[in-house]
Design a protein around this motif. Structure first.
Motif, mmCIF file in Angstrom:
data_model
loop_
_atom_site.group_PDB
_atom_site.id
_atom_site.type_symbol
_atom_site.label_atom_id
_atom_site.label_comp_id
_atom_site.label_asym_id
_atom_site.label_seq_id
_atom_site.Cartn_x
_atom_site.Cartn_y
_atom_site.Cartn_z
ATOM 1 N N TYR A 10 7.972 -10.499 -17.638
ATOM 2 C CA TYR A 10 8.940 -9.478 -17.228
ATOM 3 C C TYR A 10 10.352 -10.027 -17.095
ATOM 4 C CZ TYR A 10 4.420 -7.473 -16.095
ATOM 5 O OH TYR A 10 3.122 -7.036 -16.164
ATOM 6 N N LEU A 11 10.541 -11.327 -17.365
ATOM 7 C CA LEU A 11 11.883 -11.908 -17.261
ATOM 8 C C LEU A 11 12.837 -11.279 -18.259
ATOM 9 C CD1 LEU A 11 11.084 -15.704 -16.781
ATOM 10 C CD2 LEU A 11 11.715 -14.024 -15.046
ATOM 11 N N GLY A 12 12.309 -10.815 -19.384
ATOM 12 C CA GLY A 12 13.162 -10.168 -20.372
ATOM 13 C C GLY A 12 13.829 -8.919 -19.829
ATOM 14 N N VAL A 13 13.166 -8.247 -18.901
ATOM 15 C CA VAL A 13 13.764 -7.057 -18.277
ATOM 16 C C VAL A 13 14.989 -7.453 -17.464
ATOM 17 C CG1 VAL A 13 13.359 -5.154 -16.666
ATOM 18 C CG2 VAL A 13 11.543 -5.877 -18.224
ATOM 19 N N LEU A 14 14.859 -8.563 -16.711
ATOM 20 C CA LEU A 14 15.989 -9.037 -15.908
ATOM 21 C C LEU A 14 17.161 -9.442 -16.790
ATOM 22 C CD1 LEU A 14 14.267 -11.272 -13.179
ATOM 23 C CD2 LEU A 14 14.893 -8.848 -13.058
ATOM 24 N N SER A 15 16.870 -10.227 -17.829
ATOM 25 C CA SER A 15 17.962 -10.711 -18.671
ATOM 26 C C SER A 15 18.600 -9.579 -19.470
ATOM 27 C CB SER A 15 17.462 -11.819 -19.597
ATOM 28 O OG SER A 15 16.384 -11.368 -20.377
ATOM 29 N N LEU A 16 17.793 -8.593 -19.886
ATOM 30 C CA LEU A 16 18.362 -7.453 -20.603
ATOM 31 C C LEU A 16 19.233 -6.616 -19.673
ATOM 32 C CD1 LEU A 16 18.565 -5.798 -23.165
ATOM 33 C CD2 LEU A 16 16.480 -4.591 -22.489
ATOM 34 N N ALA B 118 20.911 -7.825 -17.289
ATOM 35 C CA ALA B 118 22.148 -8.599 -17.176
ATOM 36 C C ALA B 118 23.061 -8.339 -18.369
ATOM 37 C CB ALA B 118 21.823 -10.081 -17.062
ATOM 38 N N VAL B 119 22.483 -8.220 -19.577
ATOM 39 C CA VAL B 119 23.289 -7.905 -20.760
ATOM 40 C C VAL B 119 24.033 -6.593 -20.566
ATOM 41 C CG1 VAL B 119 23.197 -7.279 -23.204
ATOM 42 C CG2 VAL B 119 21.810 -9.181 -22.362
ATOM 43 N N LEU B 120 23.335 -5.593 -20.061
ATOM 44 C CA LEU B 120 23.950 -4.277 -19.871
ATOM 45 C C LEU B 120 25.037 -4.321 -18.807
ATOM 46 C CD1 LEU B 120 20.722 -2.068 -20.036
ATOM 47 C CD2 LEU B 120 22.387 -2.532 -21.853
ATOM 48 N N LEU B 121 24.785 -5.072 -17.728
ATOM 49 C CA LEU B 121 25.787 -5.192 -16.676
ATOM 50 C C LEU B 121 27.036 -5.900 -17.187
ATOM 51 C CD1 LEU B 121 23.475 -6.080 -13.678
ATOM 52 C CD2 LEU B 121 24.876 -4.021 -13.890
ATOM 53 N N PHE B 122 26.852 -6.973 -17.945
ATOM 54 C CA PHE B 122 28.007 -7.689 -18.497
ATOM 55 C C PHE B 122 28.763 -6.827 -19.501
ATOM 56 C CE2 PHE B 122 25.599 -11.753 -17.444
ATOM 57 C CZ PHE B 122 26.421 -12.067 -16.369
ATOM 58 N N LEU C 115 19.552 -15.656 -23.521
ATOM 59 C CA LEU C 115 18.425 -15.814 -22.599
ATOM 60 C C LEU C 115 17.337 -14.772 -22.885
ATOM 61 C CD1 LEU C 115 17.168 -17.153 -20.117
ATOM 62 C CD2 LEU C 115 18.517 -15.607 -18.681
ATOM 63 N N THR C 116 17.751 -13.538 -23.164
ATOM 64 C CA THR C 116 16.781 -12.484 -23.476
ATOM 65 C C THR C 116 15.971 -12.837 -24.711
ATOM 66 O OG1 THR C 116 18.227 -10.788 -22.514
ATOM 67 C CG2 THR C 116 16.521 -10.040 -24.032
ATOM 68 N N ILE C 117 16.646 -13.335 -25.727
ATOM 69 C CA ILE C 117 15.947 -13.722 -26.956
ATOM 70 C C ILE C 117 14.945 -14.839 -26.668
ATOM 71 C CG2 ILE C 117 16.248 -14.794 -29.220
ATOM 72 C CD1 ILE C 117 18.967 -13.322 -29.365
ATOM 73 N N ALA C 118 15.330 -15.789 -25.807
ATOM 74 C CA ALA C 118 14.442 -16.918 -25.493
ATOM 75 C C ALA C 118 13.213 -16.464 -24.723
ATOM 76 C CB ALA C 118 15.212 -17.972 -24.691
ATOM 77 N N VAL C 119 13.418 -15.645 -23.672
ATOM 78 C CA VAL C 119 12.272 -15.274 -22.828
ATOM 79 C C VAL C 119 11.355 -14.281 -23.527
ATOM 80 C CG1 VAL C 119 13.545 -15.763 -20.707
ATOM 81 C CG2 VAL C 119 13.552 -13.437 -21.606
ATOM 82 N N VAL C 120 11.918 -13.455 -24.405
ATOM 83 C CA VAL C 120 11.076 -12.545 -25.183
ATOM 84 C C VAL C 120 10.368 -13.303 -26.303
ATOM 85 C CG1 VAL C 120 11.081 -10.555 -26.729
ATOM 86 C CG2 VAL C 120 12.416 -10.492 -24.615
ATOM 87 N N GLY C 121 11.083 -14.278 -26.881
ATOM 88 C CA GLY C 121 10.546 -15.022 -28.008
ATOM 89 C C GLY C 121 9.260 -15.762 -27.695
#
Length: 312
Positions: free
Chosen positions: A45-51, A53-57, A72-78
């Motif tokens: 579920y870390l991809g949810v957090l990092s995604l 963060a993408v939207l917030l930024f 980070l999203t690509i890494a944790v989803v990958g």
């Protein structure tokens, strides 16, 4: 007000990045500190957090922040993608069905276990937390009619394990120096020599038990390396694919059947609202896993795992 919301988005975004990065690092390192062992279960579920963060930024118009969070999203989803991709072509060997179930201190409904064996034409059954009473119930439910050969170490509460097989079992052995008592046996299935293990790693519920859990997984891997022929280790590993200790156990020349089958992120514990896949079949990596899926067994706190495999 706009400046306030932009600042808040930046602060929250960086907080999410720090948390996700920290947990992703813990996943890769394989720590034994009890809190982190538990938190690693949430790695998918870390991809949810990092995604998020993408939207917030993006809302805060921070290109640097968005770029960092996107990487980070690509890494944790990958690292989760292989769980959805089946490996390799079909083998030419025979098909085989393996079922593993944690019997929950011997409380799992024996009639339902036998029905699952019958309905799915199971060739090998591995049971953990096997008590003498559960053995009696399985026998009364007719397990011997379907899988006439067995080797068990039935013990009180959670310590016991057992194997049942359609083909004769030989060299049945209890494995020493584990928190619980795994059993192993040899069989020949349609001309293929197999080593079967019903395994139950210690539950990492306290700091002392977490150290035992780590040692159990490492010791099981060491023993697996001594086996000849095709190896099938089924059971409750008390670890997910996000624990480095499990990934090391299931690394070449072995593999996790669920990952090899591209079975995705199904969970097995707790049974009513599963949060983690603790139950696995680990095989020699020349075994083809066709499908791996959970089955509900009444009165067990784990879902059973049914694996359809093809021998080399």
């Amino acid at each position: 007000m706009r400046r306030f919301f932009r600042s808040a988005a930046l602060v929250i975004g960086w907080m999410l990045v720090v948390v996700a990065t920290g947990m992703f690092t813990v996943r890769q390192v394989g720590v034994t500190e009890i809190t982190f062992v538990a938190l690693v279960v949430a790695a998918p579920y870390l991809g949810v957090l990092s995604l998020a963060a993408v939207l917030l930024f993006a809302a805060a118009r921070s290109r640097i922040g968005a770029a960092v969070a996107l990487v980070l999203t690509i890494a944790v989803v990958g690292v989760q993608v292989p769980m959805f991709l089946a490996d390799g072509p079909d083998n030419s060997g025979p098909d085989m069905s393996v079922l593993t179930i944690n019997a929950a201190h011997g409380e799992a409904d024996a009639t339902s276990i036998v029905a699952a064996v019958r309905d799915n034409d199971v060739d090998v059954l591995a049971v953990q937390e096997l008590t003498p009473e559960e053995v009696t119930d399985l026998q009364a439910a007719g397990i011997g009619d379907l899988l006439p050969y067995s080797f068990t170490a039935a013990l009180p509460v959670a310590d016991g394990t057992g194997l049942w097989s359609r083909t004769p079992l030989t060299e049945g052995t209890r494995l020493d120096n584990f928190g619980f008592v795994p059993v192993q046996a040899q069989t020949t299935f349609e001309g293929h020599d197999l080593t079967l293990v019903s395994f139950h790693a210690m539950s990492p519920a306290t700091p002392r038990h977490t150290a035992e859990w780590d040692a159990d997984l490492a010791r099981m891997r060491s023993i697996m390396e001594t086996y000849q022929g095709t190896v099938l280790v089924a059971g409750d590993f008390n670890a997910t694919e996000d624990h480095r200790q499990f990934r090391e156990l299931a690394s070449s020349p072995f593999s996790d059947a669920a990952e090899a089958a591209g079975a995705g992120l199904f969970r097995t514990f707790p049974s009513e609202r599963p949060l983690a896949r603790l139950d696995h079949l680990v095989t020699s990596d020349d075994v083809r896993a066709r499908s791996v899926r959970p089955l509900a067994i009444p009165d067990s706190d784990h879902l059973a795992v049914l694996a359809e495999i093809q021998l080399p």
